[in-house]
Each structure stands twice: as structure tokens, then as C-alpha cells.
Design an enzyme around this catalytic site. Structure first.
Site, PDB file in Angstrom:
ATOM      1  CG  HIS A 183     -13.772  39.909 -13.238  1.00  0.00           C
ATOM      2  ND1 HIS A 183     -13.331  40.221 -14.508  1.00  0.00           N
ATOM      3  CD2 HIS A 183     -12.904  40.501 -12.380  1.00  0.00           C
ATOM      4  CE1 HIS A 183     -12.244  40.974 -14.422  1.00  0.00           C
ATOM      5  NE2 HIS A 183     -11.962  41.155 -13.136  1.00  0.00           N
ATOM      6  CG  ASP A 184     -13.878  44.099 -12.816  1.00  0.00           C
ATOM      7  OD1 ASP A 184     -13.709  43.493 -11.739  1.00  0.00           O
ATOM      8  OD2 ASP A 184     -12.950  44.362 -13.603  1.00  0.00           O
TER       9      ASP A 184
ATOM     10  CG  ASP B  12      -5.852  43.954 -13.877  1.00  0.00           C
ATOM     11  OD1 ASP B  12      -7.063  43.755 -13.983  1.00  0.00           O
ATOM     12  OD2 ASP B  12      -5.342  44.589 -12.918  1.00  0.00           O
TER      13      ASP B  12
ATOM     14  CD  GLU C 210      -9.516  46.212 -16.705  1.00  0.00           C
ATOM     15  OE1 GLU C 210     -10.607  46.305 -16.133  1.00  0.00           O
ATOM     16  OE2 GLU C 210      -8.444  46.051 -16.084  1.00  0.00           O
TER      17      GLU C 210
ATOM     18  CG  ASP D  83      -6.549  38.613 -15.597  1.00  0.00           C
ATOM     19  OD1 ASP D  83      -5.897  39.652 -15.802  1.00  0.00           O
ATOM     20  OD2 ASP D  83      -7.784  38.614 -15.382  1.00  0.00           O
TER      21      ASP D  83
HETATM   22  C1  GLC Z   1      -9.131  45.331 -13.095  1.00  0.00           C
HETATM   23  C2  GLC Z   1      -9.765  44.027 -12.713  1.00  0.00           C
HETATM   24  C3  GLC Z   1     -10.437  44.189 -11.389  1.00  0.00           C
HETATM   25  C4  GLC Z   1      -9.375  44.556 -10.377  1.00  0.00           C
HETATM   26  C5  GLC Z   1      -8.555  45.771 -10.819  1.00  0.00           C
HETATM   27  C6  GLC Z   1      -7.294  45.890 -10.031  1.00  0.00           C
HETATM   28  O1  GLC Z   1     -10.053  46.336 -13.293  1.00  0.00           O
HETATM   29  O2  GLC Z   1     -10.625  43.587 -13.728  1.00  0.00           O
HETATM   30  O3  GLC Z   1     -11.143  43.049 -11.005  1.00  0.00           O
HETATM   31  O4  GLC Z   1      -9.977  44.827  -9.143  1.00  0.00           O
HETATM   32  O5  GLC Z   1      -8.177  45.685 -12.160  1.00  0.00           O
HETATM   33  O6  GLC Z   1      -6.384  44.878 -10.380  1.00  0.00           O
END
Ligand code: GLC
Ligand code: CA
Length: 544
Positions: free
Chosen positions: A318-319, A202, A244, A101
Site C-alpha cells: 500500500h506504500d 509497522d 516492516e 497490522d
Molecule cells: C508504514 C506504513 C505506512 C505508514 C507509516 C507510518 O511505513 O506502511 O503506510 O504511513 O508506516 O505508520
């Protein structure tokens, strides 16, 4: 550049691990790399091709590792670089690639770059971050942090603010600086040389931010930066890369996942995830899922990217809350509905992702506020109580959407703490582990686990799942999610009942009595009716 018609990740299923909650090998209550290595046989049995690890780099853990203080080291709570090398090697023996990641929008405020940057305006690292002159108390602009409050933090010694789109401990990197970009590419190449199979990037849509215009996502330099990064790093190896991108639309995704390989393999888009919240509000402002809309979003992505890009397929990570609790029924029909949701996702074109525990049908939790750990959740609790929401309202939102729903320990068996740790887990287990756990599901051939195993296998044996064109059907139906996949040789029908009651459908009789590839009910039901949460894939092999 060669067009990618035969990339390994197009026939792959990827499994996401949240390392702190997966398996603790040394009893300190936190999952670790050695723990993952010990569970590789389990992942091999499931049949997945790659494992994406949420961040395990050195980090103060303000946002559970999404705040990195050293990209080229492992946090001691997870192990060491040797443990990482061992994991990569052992996974490889089982045909599993390890995906790291990459958090490239920000670092931790404890990263040496930021420590330097803070020393003076003429420090060589100052421009690695986003600074604006100003006065204390008068923010450079109205930008808000995703984790509550303003996105600016005052540094009195410098008379400047720095930008942080997430917590104060996550200062935003300045991608306009070519030196920063070069440092990032060197770091990525170092990981490629270590043998990783790819990267998840990310909040990648934020790196082209135009701060003064308040444009954060999809700034005009975003795609040029991605193309540069891809050329300098990813294209040197046979990797999977998934960005993402909360702001992705199909048009944008065609750039990100351009089949010429100039940017990334694919992106995570969230259009289907944003539907069960009140329009224009936050995820905590709950609304029933508009089912017909939900189907249309999937259909739009399936049809628009056909031959023009590549989809990632997921319902949880995980979010996000647990998918069976969110889109299915985590009570009476937990098994049926978990399998139904899996059928719906795994029948589509793209790369399916399984989030740890989803293959067991793990569910959301309802804890007291002091048992939660997530920074976002704790901030929203405070903010909303202060703003006058009732305790009950706030907790209802947290039960439905809090990120800790997905972060409770993986449920391995019915022994203390779900067999996750011999110590005290960093976050409580979901008390239902005595009923829902891997050990039982491995034995029970009818389990959700074995159903996933079959779906993963079908992606290997049935080319139509990778290649077939997607055709939506029964689009206005309020209960059934249905579609057809079609290739020159074959036609595949996917039928999913999203309700805890029978649902009737009207389809041509040519589908009656055809080969059922997979179904979550044992006996064939009557044609034209689906039982509660029934799902199936039916195939017609034209050549036969
Ligand atoms: C993304 C991750 C999340 C994190 C955020 C900041 O959305 O998936 O878990 O808190 O980025 O890095
Ligand atoms: Ca541990």
C-alpha cells in the site's frame, strides 16, 4: 525452544488488503470489514492462506489508520468488533487466517494515552511518549519527519516538544518505559485471544530509537524489545509475524527471523525497492532501475538467509507503486509482464505476498493533484513546489512513486466505480477498470488472476519451492532474471525476460525439453531464446 522446520507460513501465500479500497458493503464510499467478508470466496479461489489487513482500528484517519486512537476497537468506517469476529470466523471456514497490522512505534495524538500524557509532566502516561524540554522554535535536534518538516512538535502548556517521526498526529511511543511495553503486550494478547492468525508490525525497526543520538532505526534495544515482546505474546500461539524494517540487512534479518522463533517469523526488507531512486536522495528523485544490481540484491537475500532465517517476497504494497507499472510494462505487454514478475517472485524461497489488485495486473494512475488523498504525497507536492521544482517534475515523481497508485479502489467489474461502491468512492477509481477487472479475469482462464492461482497452488504441490537452495545464474545478463532452485531430488529453473523484446541466453542443453511447470506463453519457444517478457519454470525430477 523448538526449531521451526515445519511452520505453516513457510508454505503459505499471504494476501494484503487495504480495507478502505477493497470493497464497500454499505455505499458510503469506503471499503469495510463486511465488504471483505463478502469477498472471501474470491480470496479462497485465489488460494491464499492468510490475509493481512492494513489497520482497521479506531483512528482519526490522518494517515489512513496508521494513526490509532484505540487498539481494541474497530473504526466505525470499517464496522465493529462483531464484524471483525465474523470476518475471522468466516475466513477460518475457508482456511484463511486474518493478520492484523500492529502500529507500535506511534499512536494517534487522539489516543487516550496521549491526551493524558499532554496534561502534565507528572501524569502517569506522560512517559508513554518521547518528550524533550526546550524553547519554542529551537528544536531539540535535527530529526526530520518522514512526511516532511521537523520531527518535533511544541506543546506550550508543557514547555516541551514531543517526537513524531511521521505526521504531527502520530506521536512516537517511548519503548524505554516498561509500563508502555506491558500495555502493548496486553493489547496484543487480547487480539491473539480473539483468534487472529498473526501480525504485521509497522516500522518495527524504529521502536528501539535512541533519540538523543539521532539513531532511529535498529537502536541497541531493538532486538531485546522484540525478544521480550515475542516471549510475552507471539510465542503463546502458532502465529505468523512479519516486521516492516526499511533498515534491514541480511545480518539483521537473521536476528529478526531467527529460526529459533525468538523474535519474528520474517521481515519486509526494502533493498530492492530503494534502487530506482538517486543514491542518497529521496524516493521522488527518480532513476532507472539498475537491473543487474536489482538481481544481485535478491540473490544476496536468498543465499544469506538460507537455513538462517526466512524471506518475505514482495514487489508491491500500500506504500509502493503498482509493480507492473514499475518493473514491467503496463501498456502493450501488461499481461505478459505482470505474469513474468509473479513468476520471478513466486519461484523464490520465502513467503510471497500479493497486494490487492496485483493479481489482476492493476496499474498506476495519473490524477490531477486535487484528486489525490495521501498525506505524504500532498505534503511532498507542497514542499517541492515551494522549493522551486516545476509542476511537471513534481507530478512525474508522484505518478511514479505516489502511494495513492496502490490505493485506488479494487477493480471488481466494469460497472460504475469498478463495482467497488454504490456511492462515491473516497478516492477516484483508475479509469481502466472497464478493461482490467476481477469479473473478466475470473472468466478468462488465461488471465493474470488464474496465473497467480496456479503459482499459489504450486507452492503447495512442489516442495522444492519451499525448500530448494537458490543458485543465481546469468548474473550479469542485462535482460534476463534467472535462477535455479535445487533440492536432493529436484532441480528447478526460473527464467524471466524483463524486456519487451527477445532475449537470448546460453544454458546447458540438459534443460531443453524438460517439464514446464508454468509459463506465460502457450507454445514452447525455441531453446536459448525468450520472447518479450516471457517467463517460465522448468523442472527436472531426478528420480525419474
Ligand atoms: C508504514 C506504513 C505506512 C505508514 C507509516 C507510518 O511505513 O506502511 O503506510 O504511513 O508506516 O505508520
Ligand atoms: Ca463502507
Amino acid at each position: 525452544m523448538r526449531a521451526d522446520t515445519d511452520k505453516w507460513w513457510k508454505t503459505s501465500v499471504i494476501y494484503q488488503i487495504y480495507p478502505r479500497s477493497f470493497y464497500d458493503s454499505n455505499g458510503d464510499g469506503i471499503g469495510d470489514l463486511q465488504g471483505i467478508t463478502e469477498k472471501l470466496d474470491y480470496l479462497q479461489e485465489l488460494g491464499v492462506d492468510a490475509v493481512w489487513l492494513s489497520p482497521v482500528y479506531r483512528s482519526p484517519q490522518d494517515d489512513n489508520g496508521y494513526d490509532i486512537s484505540d487498539y481494541q476497537d474497530i473504526d466505525p468506517i470499517f464496522g465493529s468488533l462483531e464484524d471483525m469476529d465474523r470476518l475471522i470466523g468466516e475466513a477460518k471456514k475457508r482456511g484463511i487466517r486474518i493478520i492484523m497490522d500492529l502500529v507500535l512505534n506511534h499512536t494517534s495524538d487522539e489516543h487516550p494515552w496521549f491526551r493524558e500524557a499532554k496534561k502534565s509532566k507528572d501524569n502517569p502516561y506522560h512517559d508513554f511518549y518521547v518528550w524533550r524540554d526546550g524553547e519554542e522554535g529551537v528544536y531539540p535536534n535535527e530529526l526530520k519527519s518522514a512526511f516532511c518538516g521537523p520531527a518535533w512538535e511544541w506543546v506550550p502548556e508543557l514547555g516541551q516538544y514531543y517526537l513524531h517521526q511521521f505526521s504531527v498526529k502520530q506521536p512516537d511511543l517511548n519503548w524505554e518505559n516498561p509500563k508502555l511495553r506491558k500495555a502493548i503486550y496486553e493489547m496484543i494478547n487480547w487480539w491473539i485471544d480473539r483468534g487472529v492468525g498473526g501480525f504485521r508490525l509497522d516500522v518495527i525497526d524504529l521502536i528501539g530509537k535512541e533519540t538523543d543520538k539521532m539513531i532511529m532505526a535498529e537502536g541497541k534495544m531493538l532486538h531485546p524489545y522484540l525478544q521480550e515482546m515475542s516471549k510475552e505474546t507471539f510465542q503463546k500461539a502458532d502465529l505468523v509475524t512479519v516486521g516492516e524494517a526499511w533498515s534491514a540487512t541480511p545480518e539483521r534479518a537473521m536476528k529478526y527471523s531467527n529460526p529459533d522463533g525468538s523474535e519474528l517469523s520474517m521481515v519486509f526488507q526494502f533493498e530492492h525497492i530503494l534502487l530506482d531512486q538517486q543514491p542518497g536522495k529521496e524516493k521522488w528523485d527518480l532513476m532507472d532501475l539498475p537491473f543487474v544490481e536489482f538481481k544481485k540484491v535478491f540473490s544476496k537475500w536468498q543465499t544469506s538467509l538460507y537455513n538462517k532465517g526466512w524471506n518475505s517476497l514482495f514487489l508491491s504494497n500500500h506504500d509502493l507503486p503498482r509493480s507492473v507499472s514499475r518493473f514491467g510494462d503496463d501498456g502493450k505487454y501488461r499481461k505478459e509482464s505482470a505474469k513474468m514478475l509473479a513468476t520471478m517472485i513466486h519461484g523464490m524461497q520465502g513467503t510471497p505476498y500479493i497486494y490487492q489488485g496485483e493479481e489482476l495486473g492493476m496499474t498506476n494512475v495519473q490524477f490531477d493533484i486535487e484528486d489525490y488523498r495521501d498525506i505524504e504525497l500532498l505534503n511532498v507536492y507542497k514542499e517541492r513546489i515551494e522549493a522551486g521544482y516545476t509542476e511537471e517534475e513534481v507530478m512525474r515523481s508522484i505518478y511514479a512513486k505516489g502511494r495513492d497508485n496502490a490505493r485506488t479502489p479494487m477493480q471488481w467489474n466494469e460497472s460504475a466505480n469498478a463495482g467497488f461502491t454504490s456511492g462515491t468512492p473516497w478516492i477516484r477509481c483508475n479509469p481502466n477498470y472497464t478493461m482490467i477487472n476481477a469479473e473478466e479475469e475470473l472468466v478468462d482462464q488465461d488471465s493474470i488472476f488464474h496465473y497467480y492461482r496456479k503459482l499459489v497452488k504450486l507452492r503447495k504441490t512442489e516442495p522444492i519451492l519451499t525448500e530448494g537452495r537458490y543458485i543465481p545464474i546469468l548474473e550479469e545478463d542485462e535482460n534476463i532474471f534467472a535462477y535455479i532452485r535445487e533440492s536432493e531430488e529436484e532441480k528447478l529453473l526460473v527464467l524471466c525476460n524483463f524486456r519487451g523484446k527477445e532475449a537470448v541466453y546460453d544454458l546447458p542443453r540438459l534443460w531443453e525439453g524438460q517439464e514446464v511447470l508454468i509459463s506465460n506463453y502457450h507454445e514452447e519457444g525455441a531453446f536459448g531464446v525468450l520472447r518479450p517478457y516471457e517467463a517460465k519454470m522448468v523442472i527436472i525430477r531426478k528420480g525419474e
